[in-house]
Design a protein around this motif. Structure first.
Motif, PDB file in Angstrom:
ATOM      1  N   ALA A 127     -44.553  35.983 121.309  1.00  0.00           N
ATOM      2  CA  ALA A 127     -44.714  36.791 120.231  1.00  0.00           C
ATOM      3  C   ALA A 127     -45.342  36.370 119.025  1.00  0.00           C
ATOM      4  O   ALA A 127     -44.848  36.851 117.939  1.00  0.00           O
ATOM      5  CB  ALA A 127     -43.413  37.636 120.019  1.00  0.00           C
ATOM      6  N   SER A 128     -45.813  35.184 118.920  1.00  0.00           N
ATOM      7  CA  SER A 128     -46.411  34.594 117.756  1.00  0.00           C
ATOM      8  C   SER A 128     -47.576  33.560 118.361  1.00  0.00           C
ATOM      9  O   SER A 128     -47.797  33.414 119.465  1.00  0.00           O
ATOM     10  CB  SER A 128     -45.361  33.410 117.071  1.00  0.00           C
ATOM     11  OG  SER A 128     -45.087  32.307 117.940  1.00  0.00           O
ATOM     12  N   ALA A 129     -48.452  33.206 117.429  1.00  0.00           N
ATOM     13  CA  ALA A 129     -49.786  32.882 117.676  1.00  0.00           C
ATOM     14  C   ALA A 129     -49.869  31.272 117.184  1.00  0.00           C
ATOM     15  O   ALA A 129     -50.668  30.602 117.651  1.00  0.00           O
ATOM     16  CB  ALA A 129     -50.804  33.673 116.991  1.00  0.00           C
ATOM     17  N   ASP A 130     -49.178  30.742 116.155  1.00  0.00           N
ATOM     18  CA  ASP A 130     -49.393  29.436 115.859  1.00  0.00           C
ATOM     19  C   ASP A 130     -48.789  28.447 116.421  1.00  0.00           C
ATOM     20  O   ASP A 130     -47.643  28.893 117.138  1.00  0.00           O
ATOM     21  CB  ASP A 130     -48.664  29.563 114.293  1.00  0.00           C
ATOM     22  CG  ASP A 130     -49.499  30.357 113.301  1.00  0.00           C
ATOM     23  OD1 ASP A 130     -50.378  30.459 112.875  1.00  0.00           O
ATOM     24  OD2 ASP A 130     -48.454  31.697 112.937  1.00  0.00           O
ATOM     25  N   THR A 131     -49.375  27.420 116.555  1.00  0.00           N
ATOM     26  CA  THR A 131     -48.780  26.181 117.211  1.00  0.00           C
ATOM     27  C   THR A 131     -48.548  25.189 115.983  1.00  0.00           C
ATOM     28  O   THR A 131     -49.212  24.886 115.098  1.00  0.00           O
ATOM     29  CB  THR A 131     -49.743  25.297 118.012  1.00  0.00           C
ATOM     30  OG1 THR A 131     -50.097  26.119 119.159  1.00  0.00           O
ATOM     31  CG2 THR A 131     -49.153  23.972 118.594  1.00  0.00           C
ATOM     32  N   TRP A 132     -47.095  24.587 115.832  1.00  0.00           N
ATOM     33  CA  TRP A 132     -46.788  23.773 114.607  1.00  0.00           C
ATOM     34  C   TRP A 132     -45.647  22.849 115.178  1.00  0.00           C
ATOM     35  O   TRP A 132     -45.238  23.024 116.111  1.00  0.00           O
ATOM     36  CB  TRP A 132     -46.253  24.623 113.332  1.00  0.00           C
ATOM     37  CG  TRP A 132     -45.254  25.451 113.672  1.00  0.00           C
ATOM     38  CD1 TRP A 132     -45.025  26.748 113.999  1.00  0.00           C
ATOM     39  CD2 TRP A 132     -43.675  25.070 113.390  1.00  0.00           C
ATOM     40  NE1 TRP A 132     -43.750  27.379 114.134  1.00  0.00           N
ATOM     41  CE2 TRP A 132     -43.284  26.225 113.797  1.00  0.00           C
ATOM     42  CE3 TRP A 132     -43.234  23.787 113.150  1.00  0.00           C
ATOM     43  CZ2 TRP A 132     -41.519  26.115 114.036  1.00  0.00           C
ATOM     44  CZ3 TRP A 132     -41.656  23.859 113.152  1.00  0.00           C
ATOM     45  CH2 TRP A 132     -40.778  24.888 113.545  1.00  0.00           C
ATOM     46  N   VAL A 133     -45.744  21.678 114.403  1.00  0.00           N
ATOM     47  CA  VAL A 133     -44.654  20.812 114.614  1.00  0.00           C
ATOM     48  C   VAL A 133     -43.892  20.334 113.417  1.00  0.00           C
ATOM     49  O   VAL A 133     -44.840  20.548 112.384  1.00  0.00           O
ATOM     50  CB  VAL A 133     -45.170  19.225 115.404  1.00  0.00           C
ATOM     51  CG1 VAL A 133     -45.454  20.008 116.934  1.00  0.00           C
ATOM     52  CG2 VAL A 133     -46.462  18.948 114.773  1.00  0.00           C
ATOM     53  N   LYS A 134     -42.856  19.801 113.613  1.00  0.00           N
ATOM     54  CA  LYS A 134     -42.049  19.325 112.371  1.00  0.00           C
ATOM     55  C   LYS A 134     -42.577  17.823 111.951  1.00  0.00           C
ATOM     56  O   LYS A 134     -42.657  17.247 112.924  1.00  0.00           O
ATOM     57  CB  LYS A 134     -40.579  19.295 112.961  1.00  0.00           C
ATOM     58  CG  LYS A 134     -39.813  18.329 111.658  1.00  0.00           C
ATOM     59  CD  LYS A 134     -38.271  18.313 112.024  1.00  0.00           C
ATOM     60  CE  LYS A 134     -37.275  17.429 111.290  1.00  0.00           C
ATOM     61  NZ  LYS A 134     -37.569  16.074 111.525  1.00  0.00           N
ATOM     62  N   GLY A 135     -43.109  17.696 110.822  1.00  0.00           N
ATOM     63  CA  GLY A 135     -43.611  16.509 110.277  1.00  0.00           C
ATOM     64  C   GLY A 135     -42.350  15.616 109.904  1.00  0.00           C
ATOM     65  O   GLY A 135     -41.283  15.905 109.817  1.00  0.00           O
ATOM     66  N   ALA A 136     -42.780  14.340 109.853  1.00  0.00           N
ATOM     67  CA  ALA A 136     -41.962  13.205 109.727  1.00  0.00           C
ATOM     68  C   ALA A 136     -41.070  13.292 108.268  1.00  0.00           C
ATOM     69  O   ALA A 136     -40.036  12.922 108.107  1.00  0.00           O
ATOM     70  CB  ALA A 136     -42.515  11.799 109.565  1.00  0.00           C
ATOM     71  N   ASN A 137     -41.514  14.029 107.340  1.00  0.00           N
ATOM     72  CA  ASN A 137     -40.900  14.156 105.928  1.00  0.00           C
ATOM     73  C   ASN A 137     -40.478  15.637 105.584  1.00  0.00           C
ATOM     74  O   ASN A 137     -40.764  16.279 104.605  1.00  0.00           O
ATOM     75  CB  ASN A 137     -42.159  13.812 104.577  1.00  0.00           C
ATOM     76  CG  ASN A 137     -42.468  12.264 104.982  1.00  0.00           C
ATOM     77  OD1 ASN A 137     -41.418  11.333 104.978  1.00  0.00           O
ATOM     78  ND2 ASN A 137     -43.743  11.956 104.818  1.00  0.00           N
ATOM     79  N   PHE A 138     -39.789  16.199 106.701  1.00  0.00           N
ATOM     80  CA  PHE A 138     -39.708  17.493 106.348  1.00  0.00           C
ATOM     81  C   PHE A 138     -38.308  17.713 105.518  1.00  0.00           C
ATOM     82  O   PHE A 138     -37.527  16.840 105.812  1.00  0.00           O
ATOM     83  CB  PHE A 138     -39.305  18.009 108.005  1.00  0.00           C
ATOM     84  CG  PHE A 138     -38.978  19.713 107.908  1.00  0.00           C
ATOM     85  CD1 PHE A 138     -40.002  20.484 108.076  1.00  0.00           C
ATOM     86  CD2 PHE A 138     -37.518  19.930 108.189  1.00  0.00           C
ATOM     87  CE1 PHE A 138     -39.391  21.789 108.130  1.00  0.00           C
ATOM     88  CE2 PHE A 138     -37.153  21.168 108.021  1.00  0.00           C
ATOM     89  CZ  PHE A 138     -38.028  22.177 108.101  1.00  0.00           C
ATOM     90  N   THR A 139     -38.224  18.822 104.945  1.00  0.00           N
ATOM     91  CA  THR A 139     -37.113  19.002 104.043  1.00  0.00           C
ATOM     92  C   THR A 139     -36.356  20.264 104.573  1.00  0.00           C
ATOM     93  O   THR A 139     -36.931  21.303 104.735  1.00  0.00           O
ATOM     94  CB  THR A 139     -37.730  19.451 102.562  1.00  0.00           C
ATOM     95  OG1 THR A 139     -38.277  18.197 102.137  1.00  0.00           O
ATOM     96  CG2 THR A 139     -36.482  19.646 101.938  1.00  0.00           C
ATOM     97  N   CYS A 140     -35.289  20.173 104.959  1.00  0.00           N
ATOM     98  CA  CYS A 140     -34.437  21.315 105.460  1.00  0.00           C
ATOM     99  C   CYS A 140     -33.865  22.135 104.283  1.00  0.00           C
ATOM    100  O   CYS A 140     -33.263  21.405 103.607  1.00  0.00           O
ATOM    101  CB  CYS A 140     -33.418  20.564 106.494  1.00  0.00           C
ATOM    102  SG  CYS A 140     -32.493  21.856 107.180  1.00  0.00           S
TER     103      CYS A 140
END
Length: 454
Positions: A127-140
């Motif tokens: 139900a979504s189209a994008d492919t993404w991954v969490k980067g090394a410098n992710f801010t939660c």
């Protein structure tokens, strides 16, 4: 114009009489379905080649999906029910009742991707189209957009690779899945491998910040929907998600087709009791459908979210079954249903959901704190089938009673049938487990093969 239509849609608390007028062709050769949703018109995706149901195509390019277990405190917000509920609330409606509680027990399936040679485990989402991954410098972020500890987002390991070259200049990625869950980041290119098929220079997103409720295993999402649902925008302001700045691009599955790497369809076969399944890219995975009955129905175009492009381009995998059968009753009607691998239950029009749940022995009771129906854990479910074309696809009694979700106060178990309010309605895993579903982009049809006994 869309806002007026959407508000008319949201104002419905219960659908009216079933459809009595048939679909009819337009001057463009498409088919328009006049449904019982006032103000909405559903158009068939225009096919490019004739439909051949006799051609059962086997492919070596398939991969296994594994259900991700629920983590304490985590919620499943990638279900389309959550997304539509958010759209409804944004426009003065109420959305699906207590959907956050329901989604705490919704299913997610994980798959392994290779991005520039680096492994990444991501959620697969129809139900979504994008492919993404969490980067090394992710801010939660927390719901107030304040920084919190990274472990509060319940991600798996960060992706340690980089784009091939620099990020795409003057563009950003921003998506809202539902109930406040958001991801923002940069867009760029990587060589992406899935099921031994590599797409060189595929556009994907690297997540830099967001509000997330993960599972401590997956680190992103693989979307299988159409390009109209991609979430790239002009500029560098992560908060800018104006549809006028939207920049649709070719997502992974679309790129595989346009690059001539696969035939233009994918197939999913979920396995009961094992929390796994198979997805075939460009054909049928190695599942036995030789004794199956088969039917097909067109994919429909419908503007169900605040994005004008979805009014004339395919987005969600939307179909209109011929009818619903339950107990000794049958209903010849045409309501729009979304097929979603991230939704556990089957969401029906309210009156129909009430009628089906009344057929359980003993009858199921609506529990307001969950927004769904519960009955004895050893109850006898009724006969239930979804009619597509001239074929009845029977839902196994095992999928109509969700014994994994038990109310601690009453000891009752959740049924597989819920109310979808004013819609749109959803055929989730409780239905998908009973079919092999093949989405054929070329013909504009979805083909279903019975998968009741395995």
């Amino acid at each position: 114009m869309f806002l007026v239509i959407l508000l008319s849609f949201l104002a419905i608390t219960c659908l009216g009489s079933p459809l009595t007028s048939p679909a009819y062709p337009t001057a463009l050769g498409e088919v328009v379905h006049s449904l019982s949703l006032p103000g909405f018109q559903f158009r068939r995706v225009k096919p490019t080649t004739p439909l051949d149901l006799a051609a059962v195509k086997k492919v070596q390019n398939h991969f296994k999906i594994s259900q991700v277990t629920h983590q304490e405190g985590g919620k499943r917000h990638r279900s389309v029910t959550s997304r539509f509920a958010q759209v409804q609330r944004d426009n003065g409606g109420f959305g699906y009742e207590n959907i956050t509680v329901v989604n705490a027990y919704a299913a997610e399936y994980a798959v392994e991707l290779f991005l520039n040679g680096h492994s990444a485990t991501v959620v697969i989402d129809t139900a979504s189209a994008d492919t993404w991954v969490k980067g090394a410098n992710f801010t939660c972020l927390n719901p107030s957009n304040h920084t919190q500890g990274e472990d509060s987002c319940w991600f798996g390991p960060s992706f340690q690779g980089n784009f091939t070259g620099n990020p795409i200049p003057d563009q950003h990625f921003a998506i809202k899945y539902g109930d406040g869950e958001t991801i923002q980041g940069r867009l760029g290119y990587m060589d992406v491998q899935l099921a031994n098929i590599t797409v060189p220079g595929q556009e994907i997103a690297m997540a830099n910040q967001g509000i997330w409720h993960g599972n401590n295993i997956t680190s992103g999402v693989l979307g299988l929907a159409y390009p109209s649902l991609t979430s790239a925008f002009l500029g560098n302001d992560f908060e800018d998600t104006s549809q006028f700045n939207s920049v649709p691009y070719s997502p992974l599955f679309t790129s595989m087709i346009s690059d001539g790497l696969i035939e233009p369809y994918w197939t999913i076969a979920m396995e009961r009791n094992s929390s796994t399944g198979l997805v075939g890219i460009g054909g049928m995975p190695p599942v036995d459908v030789s004794a199956s009955h088969v039917a097909s129905t067109p994919i429909l175009i419908a503007n169900l979210i605040q994005k004008d492009i979805t009014a004339y381009e395919p987005s969600f995998y939307t179909i209109v079954p011929s009818g619903i059968k339950y107990g000794s009753s049958s209903m010849v009607s045409q309501y729009p249903f979304i097929l979603d691998s991230g939704t556990t239950l089957i969401y029906l029009p309210p009156d129909l959901a009430e009628a089906v749940n009344a057929q359980f022995q003993p009858p199921a009771t609506y529990l307001w704190q969950y927004g769904t129906y519960f009955t004895d854990c050893d109850a006898i479910p009724p006969f239930f089938a979804v009619t597509i074309g001239n074929s009845d696809f029977i839902v196994s009694p095992k999928d109509l009673l969700n014994r994994q979700v038990k109310d601690p106060l009453t000891g009752l178990c959740q049924t597989g049938i819920a109310s979808g309010g004013s819609g749109p309605y959803v055929l989730g895993i409780a239905f998908l487990t009973n079919v092999v579903m093949s989405v054929n982009i070329d013909t504009g049809y979805i083909e279903f093969y019975s998968h009741e006994f395995y």
